[in-house]
Structures are given as C-alpha cells and as structure tokens.
Design a protein around this motif. Structure first.
Motif, PDB file in Angstrom:
ATOM      1  N   ASN A 147      45.813  42.272  47.095  1.00 52.72           N
ATOM      2  CA  ASN A 147      44.547  42.500  47.782  1.00 52.72           C
ATOM      3  C   ASN A 147      44.692  41.953  49.191  1.00 52.72           C
ATOM      4  N   PRO A 148      44.701  42.822  50.206  1.00 50.36           N
ATOM      5  CA  PRO A 148      44.908  42.336  51.573  1.00 50.36           C
ATOM      6  C   PRO A 148      43.776  41.437  52.062  1.00 50.36           C
ATOM      7  N   GLY A 149      42.631  41.463  51.384  1.00 51.84           N
ATOM      8  CA  GLY A 149      41.521  40.614  51.780  1.00 51.84           C
ATOM      9  C   GLY A 149      41.672  39.174  51.346  1.00 51.84           C
ATOM     10  N   VAL A 150      42.602  38.909  50.424  1.00 52.12           N
ATOM     11  CA  VAL A 150      42.830  37.542  49.957  1.00 52.12           C
ATOM     12  C   VAL A 150      43.842  36.895  50.897  1.00 52.12           C
ATOM     13  N   GLN A 151      43.388  35.887  51.615  1.00 51.93           N
ATOM     14  CA  GLN A 151      44.243  35.226  52.599  1.00 51.93           C
ATOM     15  C   GLN A 151      44.898  33.963  52.062  1.00 51.93           C
TER      16      GLN A 151
END
Length: 167
Positions: free
Chosen positions: A146-150
């Motif tokens: 998930n690219p939103g999880v940093q």
C-alpha cells in the motif's frame, strides 16, 4: 510444533527466566526472557525430528545449547526458536510462533514459521525458500504494498518494491 503449542495453551505452565535475577526498573522488579516448559519440549521434539531425518545436519536452538558434537562443521545448519514470543504465549496473548530456518554454508536457504494467528486470522505456516515465493500453508501469498503506508512493521531489503521471499 504448532500442535504441541496449541495443546499447552491455556494450561498451567512452568515458567523460568533466562536471567535468574530480576532487574530493577524504577521501583519495580522486571523479569526478562521467560522460557516455559513448552519451549523446551517443542525444541526437543524438533531436534529429534530433524536429527532422525537429517542425521548429518547441525542444529542451533534457542533453548538448548547442545549442538550435535559430531557435526559442528556441517554444510546444513537448522536454526530453531520453538516458541518465538514466549512472553505473549505464557500470558495467553495469541501472537507467537515457532520458527525454523535452514542455512547452507552460512546462508539462509529455507524458512518456516508456524504462527498462532496470521493474515488469514487463523493459525498456519508461512514458508519459503531461496528463489521462491512466500506461501501460507500451501497457498502462495500475494502481498500487495500500500503506497499510502509510510511506516512499515518489518523491513524489506528491496526498499518495499518487491515482497517475494527475500533470502
């Protein structure tokens, strides 16, 4: 290993601490590195099964320091943690595992982790080998990033681009 752990879960367990002396933290005593009778029993079971099937392989365990004397320079070495997460296990918190890996000439080549719970919300075995995909039981896992999880819970040597089995 998983069956042995599940059978013991919830029972009255004998628990010791690797450091026999409690360490002082503030005004309280803190006990570190618990080990239960199940840790020892599961490691004995795993060592017996490994030695029976692979008599020329070496074994390193977390709970038993004994290494087979006639195979200290074996090409294959098994690394065993019979109850990974003993503190959780002895407290009945279902986030623990049994971990087994195999090294060939010092390099990890295969690993399996029985988990009390998983991404599928049930017990099962994650396993993989060099050049192969990660599986849960017999099903390949399809891990999506998930690219939103940093902030990740585990590191990925590939920088998060690939989640194949990384050994």
């Amino acid at each position: 290993a998983g069956a042995e752990i599940v059978t013991a879960l919830g029972g009255m367990l004998a628990v010791k601490y690797k450091s026999d002396v409690a360490q002082k933290e503030g005004d309280e005593l803190a006990y570190r590195d618990p080990v239960s009778e199940v840790d020892h029993r599961v490691e004995v079971l795993l060592r017996a099964r490994i030695s029976e099937r692979f008599p020329d392989h070496d074994i390193i365990g977390e709970e038993i320091n004994d290494r087979p004397g006639d195979r200290p320079y074996a090409d294959f070495v098994w690394a065993v943690d019979p109850v990974d997460g003993t503190a959780n296990f002895i407290n009945g918190f279902p986030l623990f595992a049994a971990s087994i890996g195999v090294l060939y000439r010092g390099r990890p080549v295969v690993g399996a982790v029985w988990c009390a719970t998983s991404h599928a919300l049930r017990a099962g075995v994650y396993h993989g080998h060099v050049g192969g995909d990660l599986h849960f039981d017999e099903v390949p896992t399809d891990l999506k990033v998930n690219p939103g999880v940093q902030r990740r819970l585990a590191g990925d040597p590939g920088g998060g681009k690939s989640f194949g089995f990384l050994w």
